[in-house]
Write an enzyme that holds these catalytic residues in place. Sequence first.
Site: not given
Length: 353
Positions: A38, A152
């Site tokens: 991320s 993610d």
Amino acid sequence: MKIGLALGSGAARGWAHIGIIQALEELGIEVDVVAGCSIGAYVGAAYASNKLEPLAQWASSLSEWQVLGLMGVGFRKGGLASGIKVFKALEENFCEREFEQLSKPLGVVATDLYSGKEVSFTQGPLAEAVRASCAIPALFPPIAFKGRWLVDGAVVNPVPVNLCRQLGADFVFAVNLSADFRPEIQAQYQLEHENNQKRTNDFFNKSHSFMQRIFSGRFKKDSEIDEEDLESLEDLENMSLHENDELENEEVSPSLEIDKEKPENIETEFTTSKMKLTDNTPSMLGVMSNSLDILQARVTRSRLAGDPPDILIEPQLRDFGIMEFHRAAELIEEGRQSVKRVAAQIKYQLRLD
């Protein structure tokens, strides 16, 4: 001995990674391989491209309104924001085009939305891999890649220590941005976390007034935000106003009582008394962000227990919201301080003078 650096997820809190890298370099530590998840992938891409300082300067210059424009907040398919300009800035200014062009090996982790499998990138287009790794569920839309939908990497591997070792690292530094968001710590600092959530809610609420400025012609040109980025904010405003009207008229009757002696066997009792929802009722975004914090903290603890790093760095970030990208200078400084707190351990384990 190859040294690896695993940079964890945490949205805006990830600017702390910049200060951590700077402090490690000041200690004379040369990182050989990097793995990121991320925001850790975002910063890691700039670091492995030798463009960390330009990223730090840019991040520190952002205002709250500029962040709002970069996010492209509004209802879209798959997420509340587009984030197009955020990743365009990375691609054009802060990273190489391909993994193969980087100054040091980099690994980026994402999650297959349907299979739940961890997906690792170590070659090919860099910005595309970072964007997939940053696709926070509900905030950013999933990314289509080779017939799969990716989200993610924090869903399965928030701090990719294992990927560092796969890249050949013998000694791994790991950065956990979720240390302050474990349930037991949240209970201890409940007021701080409530204030944190309020700031996150306020960030999205500002999109309403921002849209009004756009259409009233009072928008400042130097903010570099255009209508294309915020094309859906009007829908967001109308929906939010309609939702608030419904909530004001809605009556609910649950009264939740928790037996503190039996936390694993919570019983719910419903009374005949009715109460109205108040300002303390969590918003949709508050529920989303706090749930992600708890989920990420639990997954992180599990993964780090199974594959522990040699040095774990945990910045104190409970005062920072997930959307407070405009507080980069503070976050970078906290990153530096977090390294100083474990400097003696680092020097001892690496036998530094």
